[in-house]
Design a protein around this motif. Structure first.
Motif, mmCIF file in Angstrom:
data_model
loop_
_atom_site.group_PDB
_atom_site.id
_atom_site.type_symbol
_atom_site.label_atom_id
_atom_site.label_comp_id
_atom_site.label_asym_id
_atom_site.label_seq_id
_atom_site.Cartn_x
_atom_site.Cartn_y
_atom_site.Cartn_z
ATOM 1 N N GLN A 1 -6.681 -6.773 -3.342
ATOM 2 C CA GLN A 1 -6.440 -5.714 -4.061
ATOM 3 C C GLN A 1 -7.597 -4.616 -4.272
ATOM 4 O O GLN A 1 -7.272 -3.468 -4.218
ATOM 5 C CB GLN A 1 -5.944 -6.323 -5.497
ATOM 6 N N LYS A 2 -8.593 -5.355 -4.461
ATOM 7 C CA LYS A 2 -9.932 -4.621 -4.638
ATOM 8 C C LYS A 2 -10.168 -3.700 -3.372
ATOM 9 O O LYS A 2 -10.405 -2.432 -3.417
ATOM 10 C CB LYS A 2 -11.267 -5.383 -4.691
ATOM 11 N N GLU A 3 -10.108 -4.322 -2.138
ATOM 12 C CA GLU A 3 -9.982 -3.789 -0.635
ATOM 13 C C GLU A 3 -9.172 -2.373 -0.755
ATOM 14 O O GLU A 3 -9.534 -1.474 -0.271
ATOM 15 C CB GLU A 3 -10.007 -4.480 0.278
ATOM 16 N N MET A 4 -7.957 -2.821 -1.095
ATOM 17 C CA MET A 4 -6.644 -1.643 -0.843
ATOM 18 C C MET A 4 -6.873 -0.509 -1.953
ATOM 19 O O MET A 4 -6.815 0.575 -1.636
ATOM 20 C CB MET A 4 -5.356 -2.369 -1.024
ATOM 21 N N THR A 5 -7.487 -1.072 -3.037
ATOM 22 C CA THR A 5 -7.549 -0.032 -4.224
ATOM 23 C C THR A 5 -8.889 0.993 -3.745
ATOM 24 O O THR A 5 -8.674 2.235 -3.800
ATOM 25 C CB THR A 5 -8.075 -0.418 -5.633
ATOM 26 N N ARG B 1 -21.507 3.602 -5.888
ATOM 27 C CA ARG B 1 -21.607 2.548 -6.681
ATOM 28 C C ARG B 1 -20.675 1.570 -6.158
ATOM 29 O O ARG B 1 -21.124 0.316 -6.109
ATOM 30 C CB ARG B 1 -21.323 2.801 -8.226
ATOM 31 N N GLU B 2 -19.434 1.733 -5.776
ATOM 32 C CA GLU B 2 -18.685 0.731 -5.344
ATOM 33 C C GLU B 2 -18.539 0.622 -3.738
ATOM 34 O O GLU B 2 -17.711 -0.277 -3.123
ATOM 35 C CB GLU B 2 -17.017 1.078 -5.821
ATOM 36 N N HIS B 3 -19.375 1.291 -3.062
ATOM 37 C CA HIS B 3 -19.556 1.132 -1.628
ATOM 38 C C HIS B 3 -18.003 1.358 -1.085
ATOM 39 O O HIS B 3 -17.718 0.675 -0.196
ATOM 40 C CB HIS B 3 -19.916 -0.201 -1.246
ATOM 41 N N LEU B 4 -17.567 2.447 -1.502
ATOM 42 C CA LEU B 4 -16.051 2.877 -0.737
ATOM 43 C C LEU B 4 -16.104 3.038 0.806
ATOM 44 O O LEU B 4 -17.171 3.616 1.161
ATOM 45 C CB LEU B 4 -15.614 4.006 -1.452
ATOM 46 N N PRO B 5 -15.117 2.761 1.169
ATOM 47 C CA PRO B 5 -15.204 2.885 2.872
ATOM 48 C C PRO B 5 -14.865 4.372 3.112
ATOM 49 O O PRO B 5 -13.713 4.802 3.547
ATOM 50 C CB PRO B 5 -13.865 2.074 3.289
ATOM 51 N N LYS C 1 0.186 -20.598 -6.682
ATOM 52 C CA LYS C 1 -0.136 -20.671 -8.082
ATOM 53 C C LYS C 1 -1.388 -21.274 -8.203
ATOM 54 O O LYS C 1 -2.171 -21.531 -9.125
ATOM 55 C CB LYS C 1 0.752 -22.078 -8.651
ATOM 56 N N SER C 2 -2.193 -21.363 -7.000
ATOM 57 C CA SER C 2 -3.547 -21.884 -6.906
ATOM 58 C C SER C 2 -4.486 -20.999 -6.986
ATOM 59 O O SER C 2 -4.506 -19.714 -6.869
ATOM 60 C CB SER C 2 -3.578 -22.450 -5.488
ATOM 61 N N PRO C 3 -5.743 -21.426 -7.440
ATOM 62 C CA PRO C 3 -7.090 -20.472 -7.572
ATOM 63 C C PRO C 3 -7.319 -19.803 -6.272
ATOM 64 O O PRO C 3 -7.853 -18.592 -6.164
ATOM 65 C CB PRO C 3 -8.213 -21.570 -7.764
ATOM 66 N N ASN C 4 -7.061 -20.537 -5.119
ATOM 67 C CA ASN C 4 -7.205 -19.921 -3.708
ATOM 68 C C ASN C 4 -6.461 -18.728 -3.447
ATOM 69 O O ASN C 4 -6.817 -17.693 -2.892
ATOM 70 C CB ASN C 4 -7.162 -20.700 -2.475
ATOM 71 N N PHE C 5 -5.260 -18.802 -3.985
ATOM 72 C CA PHE C 5 -4.319 -17.422 -3.770
ATOM 73 C C PHE C 5 -4.794 -16.476 -4.696
ATOM 74 O O PHE C 5 -5.216 -15.269 -4.299
ATOM 75 C CB PHE C 5 -2.820 -17.527 -4.108
ATOM 76 N N ASP C 6 -5.289 -16.739 -5.848
ATOM 77 C CA ASP C 6 -5.838 -15.782 -7.041
ATOM 78 C C ASP C 6 -6.871 -15.138 -6.467
ATOM 79 O O ASP C 6 -7.085 -13.770 -6.598
ATOM 80 C CB ASP C 6 -6.011 -16.597 -8.298
ATOM 81 N N GLY C 7 -7.732 -15.918 -5.721
ATOM 82 C CA GLY C 7 -9.089 -15.197 -5.212
ATOM 83 C C GLY C 7 -8.744 -14.407 -3.976
ATOM 84 O O GLY C 7 -9.305 -13.488 -4.110
ATOM 85 N N TRP C 8 -7.856 -15.007 -3.024
ATOM 86 C CA TRP C 8 -7.559 -14.099 -1.945
ATOM 87 C C TRP C 8 -7.049 -12.961 -2.309
ATOM 88 O O TRP C 8 -7.423 -11.750 -1.710
ATOM 89 C CB TRP C 8 -6.882 -14.805 -1.001
ATOM 90 N N PHE C 9 -6.010 -12.921 -3.312
ATOM 91 C CA PHE C 9 -5.172 -11.543 -3.634
ATOM 92 C C PHE C 9 -6.036 -10.516 -4.505
ATOM 93 O O PHE C 9 -6.089 -9.322 -4.102
ATOM 94 C CB PHE C 9 -3.894 -12.021 -4.501
ATOM 95 N N ARG C 10 -6.927 -11.125 -5.332
ATOM 96 C CA ARG C 10 -7.757 -10.290 -6.060
ATOM 97 C C ARG C 10 -8.709 -9.445 -4.943
ATOM 98 O O ARG C 10 -9.006 -8.194 -4.977
ATOM 99 C CB ARG C 10 -8.735 -10.992 -6.959
ATOM 100 N N MET D 1 0.741 -1.436 0.105
ATOM 101 C CA MET D 1 -0.057 0.084 -0.077
ATOM 102 C C MET D 1 0.979 1.423 0.056
ATOM 103 O O MET D 1 2.021 1.330 0.798
ATOM 104 C CB MET D 1 -0.807 -0.117 1.323
ATOM 105 N N PRO D 2 0.701 2.354 -0.951
ATOM 106 C CA PRO D 2 1.336 3.540 -1.062
ATOM 107 C C PRO D 2 1.411 4.281 0.437
ATOM 108 O O PRO D 2 0.067 4.076 1.102
ATOM 109 C CB PRO D 2 0.795 4.272 -2.194
ATOM 110 N N LEU D 3 2.356 5.086 0.822
ATOM 111 C CA LEU D 3 2.229 5.779 1.995
ATOM 112 C C LEU D 3 0.991 6.981 1.862
ATOM 113 O O LEU D 3 0.703 7.435 0.897
ATOM 114 C CB LEU D 3 3.312 6.650 2.317
ATOM 115 N N GLN D 4 0.526 7.478 2.888
ATOM 116 C CA GLN D 4 -0.836 8.377 2.873
ATOM 117 C C GLN D 4 -0.397 9.701 2.237
ATOM 118 O O GLN D 4 -1.049 10.160 1.574
ATOM 119 C CB GLN D 4 -1.423 8.334 4.137
ATOM 120 N N LYS D 5 0.873 9.897 2.787
ATOM 121 C CA LYS D 5 1.449 11.182 2.206
ATOM 122 C C LYS D 5 1.610 11.301 0.726
ATOM 123 O O LYS D 5 1.863 12.632 0.221
ATOM 124 C CB LYS D 5 2.734 11.617 2.900
ATOM 125 N N SER D 6 1.772 10.205 0.110
ATOM 126 C CA SER D 6 1.950 10.247 -1.521
ATOM 127 C C SER D 6 0.548 10.459 -1.994
ATOM 128 O O SER D 6 0.623 10.350 -3.425
ATOM 129 C CB SER D 6 2.702 8.816 -1.798
#
Length: 514
Positions: A428-432, A476-480, A416-425, A365-370
């Motif tokens: 990623q969505k939460e952090m974005t 629309r995206e229910h941003l926090p 390499k597993s679908p479980n990592f792919d699902g977890w990471f996506r 995650m980038p620093l807040q000051k950026s």
């Protein structure tokens, strides 16, 4: 429709009353308006209870009894409840309440049941819900993502003032874990690895109820991680994916299948991991140690119960949990208590595994000051497998788990597993979304009216349209984002518009953006 009928009327291992569940793919292109409502509730659910829009569950109460008055000599009927919600225990309890009476009565009884269900409140996570069903009130609480994993707030069974009987459900979704894992008692840790890595798994069982419960237990053993591949608690040759999942022209897919038909012993012989279970009975005495069996020994469905695989686990076996559960069997500890021990063991194992990944991903995650109000929100840094592996030396699973073994190998396989792919996506969505929310807050803290006075009308109009889009995106995206922040931004927009000439004001006040 044909597939649902075939899945609801099993041909094997069912005499008397049987309950089980199945899962099937939704037909493409079918829109369901109710889903939009469920999407709003989905936000507050833990990740493993979020609905999968591509699938439905079928919850079945099946009765097969001898009846000489009928041509076939048997009475066979199923009551099936179709839902997008994975609330196995809730729907199982509900069917147990209504199905026996429905078989004795008629369609009018079912209509009365539907009238009761129509009165149910929305399935809001975190609230204690009271659901009336034919003179009984089921009390339950749907978990939220804020609940501490492994804790279940107790729903009190309050005294009903009226004549209705009240029934408190301890869970909406959990199965009896210990009962399900009893036949494969000594291999629970290896099965946890196989599920975590999304390996192809078949459960061969004598009946749909044993097959479906075991598959659901396997999927839940990596909680609070979500199992991201397909799983079918009860799979038959009538499933539309039968050819796709049983073909020998390609490697078996990442999926867990529960089957009962002896035909599958031959069809799925090439699958790498097969769990063969007999009738599920709770052990009266301590089970004996059983070795993992070689796949070539699995020839028919008559083969002995056990786990057939050539898989070598990455982690050393945890003898402690086996001893603890064996001791429970000796002391005649209730199965619910054994399940609590087992669930806690799986939870601690999964958390020890996932915490280092959570820690590393948080560092991307980038620093807040950026974050500047006048630039687009910064991007997350790329996930680097090698950088992550370097963190394990000092901040790996050894901080929370005493288990030794090849943790590094397990992580490499997991990535390499679908479980990592699902977890990471999902991460990623939460952090974005968090970055978008921080960007909105940064904008709110600027004096935007002052800025607009120093810029041209064209630039000011451009800013207003961008801010309106930001508000729509937040909704629309229910941003926090705090409600106050959104109100403040709307005030900024109104103030900027009012400072503009009248003709522009009219246009901007009418303009809705995309």
């Amino acid at each position: 429709q044909n597939s649902v009928c075939c899945l609801s009327l099993p041909h094997v291992g069912c005499h008397g009353d049987t309950q089980f569940c199945f899962r099937f793919r939704r037909s493409p292109g079918r829109k369901v308006s109710f889903c939009c409502f469920l999407d709003q509730l989905d936000r507050d659910l833990p990740v493993y209870l979020k609905k999968d829009s591509a699938y439905y569950y079928g919850y079945v109460y099946f009765r097969q009894v001898r009846d000489k008055s009928l041509k076939r000599g048997y009475f066979q009927k199923s009551l099936v409840l179709i839902s997008k919600l994975p609330y196995v225990h809730l729907f199982r309890t509900m069917l147990k309440q209504i199905a026996p009476e429905y078989f004795e009565k008629s369609e009018a009884f079912l209509e009365a049941v539907c009238n009761d269900v129509d009165r149910w409140p929305p399935p809001v996570p975190g609230q204690v819900l009271q659901l009336p069903i034919m003179g009984v009130i089921m009390k339950l609480r749907i978990p939220t993502y804020r609940d501490k994993p492994g804790t279940t707030p107790i729903v009190q069974n309050m005294h009903q003032a009226d004549a209705q009987i009240s029934m408190a459900l301890p869970t909406v979704h959990e199965v009896d874990l210990f009962r399900c894992f009893c036949p494969v008692f000594f291999h629970i840790q290896m099965l946890w690895e196989l599920v975590l890595l999304g390996e192809p798994l078949v459960v061969m069982a004598p009946s749909p109820s044993e097959s479906s419960e075991t598959v659901l237990a396997l999927v839940s053993c990596i909680s609070p991680l979500k199992y991201c591949s397909d799983f079918r608690p009860y799979f038959t040759i009538h499933d539309s994916e039968f050819k796709e999942y049983t073909t020998r022209t390609q490697a078996p897919p990442s999926v867990i299948l529960g089957v009962t038909n002896p035909f599958f012993a031959k069809t799925l012989q090439h699958w790498p991991h097969i769990i063969r279970i007999g009738d599920i009975k709770l052990p009266g005495k301590v089970p004996k140690q059983v070795k993992v069996k070689k796949l070539k020994n699995l020839k028919t469905l008559d083969s002995k119960p056990g786990v057939y695989t050539s898989y070598k686990p990455y982690l050393n076996k945890d003898e402690e949990i086996v001893k603890q559960l064996q001791k429970g069997v000796q002391q005649k500890r209730p199965t619910e208590a054994q399940s609590v021990i087992l669930r806690r063991y799986f939870l601690e194992l999964t958390e020890s595994f996932i915490i280092p990944l959570e820690r590393y991903v948080a560092s991307l995650m980038p620093l807040q000051k950026s974050i500047s109000p006048w630039k687009s929100p910064p991007q997350l840094r790329q996930f680097s497998q090698e950088d992550f592996m370097k963190t394990l030396e000092k901040a790996g699973p050894q901080l929370t788990s005493g288990l030794k073994g090849d943790w590094i190998g397990l992580y490499r396989h997991f990535l390499k597993s679908p479980n990592f792919d699902g977890w990471f996506r999902s991460r990623q969505k939460e952090m974005t979304q968090k970055l978008e929310a921080l960007h909105l807050e940064a904008l709110c803290n600027e004096n935007l009216v002052f800025w607009s006075q120093k810029h041209t009308e064209v630039e000011t109009v451009d800013l207003v349209l961008k801010l309106k889009n930001k508000l729509l995106q937040a909704d629309r995206e229910h941003l926090p984002v705090k409600t106050d922040t959104l109100k403040k931004l709307q005030t900024h927009i109104n103030d900027i518009i009012l400072a503009l000439p009248g003709d522009l004001q009219d246009i901007l006040l009418k303009t809705a953006t995309t």
